[in-house]
Write a protein that holds these residues in place. Structure first.
Motif, PDB file in Angstrom:
ATOM      1  N   GLY A  75      48.408  26.169  -5.384  1.00 44.06           N
ATOM      2  CA  GLY A  75      47.646  25.064  -5.953  1.00 44.06           C
ATOM      3  C   GLY A  75      47.910  23.757  -5.248  1.00 44.06           C
ATOM      4  O   GLY A  75      46.986  22.973  -4.992  1.00 44.06           O
ATOM      5  N   SER A  76      49.168  23.500  -4.903  1.00 46.12           N
ATOM      6  CA  SER A  76      49.507  22.272  -4.175  1.00 46.12           C
ATOM      7  C   SER A  76      48.842  22.257  -2.808  1.00 46.12           C
ATOM      8  O   SER A  76      48.344  21.224  -2.353  1.00 46.12           O
ATOM      9  N   PHE A  77      48.819  23.421  -2.141  1.00 39.27           N
ATOM     10  CA  PHE A  77      48.211  23.492  -0.815  1.00 39.27           C
ATOM     11  C   PHE A  77      46.702  23.280  -0.891  1.00 39.27           C
ATOM     12  O   PHE A  77      46.128  22.566  -0.058  1.00 39.27           O
ATOM     13  N   VAL A  78      46.050  23.885  -1.875  1.00 38.26           N
ATOM     14  CA  VAL A  78      44.600  23.703  -2.034  1.00 38.26           C
ATOM     15  C   VAL A  78      44.276  22.236  -2.309  1.00 38.26           C
ATOM     16  O   VAL A  78      43.317  21.683  -1.753  1.00 38.26           O
ATOM     17  N   ALA A  79      45.085  21.589  -3.151  1.00 39.05           N
ATOM     18  CA  ALA A  79      44.866  20.163  -3.427  1.00 39.05           C
ATOM     19  C   ALA A  79      44.991  19.342  -2.155  1.00 39.05           C
ATOM     20  O   ALA A  79      44.182  18.440  -1.895  1.00 39.05           O
ATOM     21  N   LEU A  80      45.979  19.652  -1.343  1.00 41.97           N
ATOM     22  CA  LEU A  80      46.154  18.934  -0.084  1.00 41.97           C
ATOM     23  C   LEU A  80      44.966  19.168   0.841  1.00 41.97           C
ATOM     24  O   LEU A  80      44.455  18.226   1.459  1.00 41.97           O
ATOM     25  N   CYS A  81      44.505  20.416   0.938  1.00 42.36           N
ATOM     26  CA  CYS A  81      43.355  20.720   1.796  1.00 42.36           C
ATOM     27  C   CYS A  81      42.105  19.979   1.344  1.00 42.36           C
ATOM     28  O   CYS A  81      41.308  19.510   2.167  1.00 42.36           O
ATOM     29  N   LEU A  82      41.917  19.865   0.041  1.00 37.84           N
ATOM     30  CA  LEU A  82      40.764  19.131  -0.482  1.00 37.84           C
ATOM     31  C   LEU A  82      40.842  17.655  -0.105  1.00 37.84           C
ATOM     32  O   LEU A  82      39.842  17.047   0.294  1.00 37.84           O
ATOM     33  N   VAL A  83      42.037  17.078  -0.223  1.00 38.01           N
ATOM     34  CA  VAL A  83      42.219  15.672   0.130  1.00 38.01           C
ATOM     35  C   VAL A  83      41.955  15.458   1.611  1.00 38.01           C
ATOM     36  O   VAL A  83      41.235  14.524   2.013  1.00 38.01           O
ATOM     37  N   LEU A  84      42.511  16.323   2.450  1.00 36.98           N
ATOM     38  CA  LEU A  84      42.328  16.179   3.894  1.00 36.98           C
ATOM     39  C   LEU A  84      40.872  16.400   4.294  1.00 36.98           C
ATOM     40  O   LEU A  84      40.340  15.698   5.166  1.00 36.98           O
ATOM     41  N   ALA A  85      40.208  17.369   3.674  1.00 37.43           N
ATOM     42  CA  ALA A  85      38.807  17.624   3.997  1.00 37.43           C
ATOM     43  C   ALA A  85      37.924  16.447   3.588  1.00 37.43           C
ATOM     44  O   ALA A  85      36.945  16.113   4.267  1.00 37.43           O
ATOM     45  N   ALA A  86      38.284  15.801   2.473  1.00 38.21           N
ATOM     46  CA  ALA A  86      37.484  14.680   1.983  1.00 38.21           C
ATOM     47  C   ALA A  86      37.758  13.390   2.737  1.00 38.21           C
ATOM     48  O   ALA A  86      36.996  12.424   2.624  1.00 38.21           O
ATOM     49  N   THR A  87      38.831  13.357   3.521  1.00 39.54           N
ATOM     50  CA  THR A  87      39.157  12.165   4.292  1.00 39.54           C
ATOM     51  C   THR A  87      38.355  12.171   5.582  1.00 39.54           C
ATOM     52  O   THR A  87      38.465  13.109   6.373  1.00 39.54           O
ATOM     53  N   PRO A  88      37.522  11.156   5.835  1.00 40.61           N
ATOM     54  CA  PRO A  88      36.722  11.129   7.067  1.00 40.61           C
ATOM     55  C   PRO A  88      37.613  11.251   8.301  1.00 40.61           C
ATOM     56  O   PRO A  88      38.640  10.603   8.410  1.00 40.61           O
ATOM     57  N   GLY A  89      37.220  12.123   9.202  1.00 37.28           N
ATOM     58  CA  GLY A  89      38.008  12.336  10.407  1.00 37.28           C
ATOM     59  C   GLY A  89      37.230  13.113  11.444  1.00 37.28           C
ATOM     60  O   GLY A  89      35.994  13.209  11.379  1.00 37.28           O
ATOM     61  N   ALA A  90      37.957  13.694  12.411  1.00 34.42           N
ATOM     62  CA  ALA A  90      37.309  14.361  13.535  1.00 34.42           C
ATOM     63  C   ALA A  90      36.457  15.548  13.103  1.00 34.42           C
ATOM     64  O   ALA A  90      35.346  15.740  13.602  1.00 34.42           O
ATOM     65  N   ASN A  91      36.958  16.353  12.167  1.00 33.92           N
ATOM     66  CA  ASN A  91      36.198  17.536  11.754  1.00 33.92           C
ATOM     67  C   ASN A  91      34.860  17.162  11.133  1.00 33.92           C
ATOM     68  O   ASN A  91      33.822  17.732  11.465  1.00 33.92           O
ATOM     69  N   LEU A  92      34.889  16.214  10.214  1.00 35.37           N
ATOM     70  CA  LEU A  92      33.639  15.805   9.573  1.00 35.37           C
ATOM     71  C   LEU A  92      32.686  15.192  10.588  1.00 35.37           C
ATOM     72  O   LEU A  92      31.472  15.410  10.530  1.00 35.37           O
ATOM     73  N   THR A  93      33.214  14.438  11.545  1.00 37.66           N
ATOM     74  CA  THR A  93      32.380  13.834  12.576  1.00 37.66           C
ATOM     75  C   THR A  93      31.668  14.902  13.395  1.00 37.66           C
ATOM     76  O   THR A  93      30.465  14.795  13.685  1.00 37.66           O
ATOM     77  N   VAL A  94      32.392  15.962  13.769  1.00 37.66           N
ATOM     78  CA  VAL A  94      31.794  17.047  14.544  1.00 37.66           C
ATOM     79  C   VAL A  94      30.714  17.757  13.739  1.00 37.66           C
ATOM     80  O   VAL A  94      29.616  18.018  14.228  1.00 37.66           O
ATOM     81  N   VAL A  95      31.016  18.062  12.488  1.00 41.43           N
ATOM     82  CA  VAL A  95      30.057  18.794  11.657  1.00 41.43           C
ATOM     83  C   VAL A  95      28.791  17.972  11.429  1.00 41.43           C
ATOM     84  O   VAL A  95      27.672  18.492  11.533  1.00 41.43           O
TER      85      VAL A  95
END
Length: 210
Positions: free
Chosen positions: A10-30
């Protein structure tokens, strides 16, 4: 459950959600792929960057079992390094919240990028992104305890990360390419919230080991 407790997962999923929601290189590429090739290219790009994370995770696991079994000091060093990295990401997000310009909705770009092109951009972009390497060599191991079965636990974490990525990025690309101008005013608020959350997670991981 596959070598992990529900608290760890659960802690890892929460962290992944936070990181995915933070604008960065991955979101820019997508989003770039969505502009040039539509939603199909955006989904393909997400598959590509997810596959890149499989390579990073495999590289981490290759040295992780020995590390956890032989050196608690090394394990704690990785934990603290990962916590410092999360705090750094949070500070960067807070700085971005102060200076983020309005997001412009891309218009007039005719779809021309194939699904394979989107996949390639996602994969290469992820493999060449040093931040992903840092995440999988410092933050990722923190969620696998010294007494956990490393390979099953890593597989469970990677599956959870994949589920988050395949849900979040295609959804955001669809939303932002349709109503980008309306969401522009919320980008700074999002950066601030995500930055604060990352700093909080980093402090928690530094003070309270999993």
């Amino acid at each position: 459950m596959l070598g992990l407790s529900w608290a760890q997962l659960g802690s890892f999923v929460a962290l992944c959600l936070v990181l995915a929601a933070t604008p960065g290189a991955n979101l820019t590429v997508v989003l770039g792929c969505a502009r040039q090739g539509g939603q199909r290219a955006a989904v393909a790009a997400t598959v590509g960057l997810t596959l890149g994370k499989v390579f990073w995770a495999a590289g981490s696991v290759l040295g992780l079992a020995t590390l956890l079994a032989t050196s608690r000091v090394a394990y704690d060093t990785l934990r603290l390094a990962g916590a410092a990295y999360l705090i750094w990401l949070g500070v960067q997000a807070l700085r971005s919240a102060r200076r983020r310009p309005a997001v412009q909705r891309p218009e007039g770009l005719a779809p021309g990028l194939s699904a394979y092109g989107g996949f390639r951009r996602g994969l290469v972009g992820d493999l060449l992104n040093p931040k992903v390497g840092i995440f999988y060599t410092t933050v990722f191991p923190q969620f696998i305890g010294p007494d956990d079965a490393v390979v099953p636990a890593a597989a469970a974490l990677l599956a959870a990360h994949t589920a988050v990525l395949m849900t979040w990025y295609p959804g955001m690309s669809h939303l932002l390419t349709r109503v980008g101008r309306r969401l522009a005013r919320l980008s700074a608020v999002l950066d601030g919230v995500m930055g604060s959350a990352l700093i909080g997670l980093g402090i928690r991981l530094a003070v309270v080991p999993l």
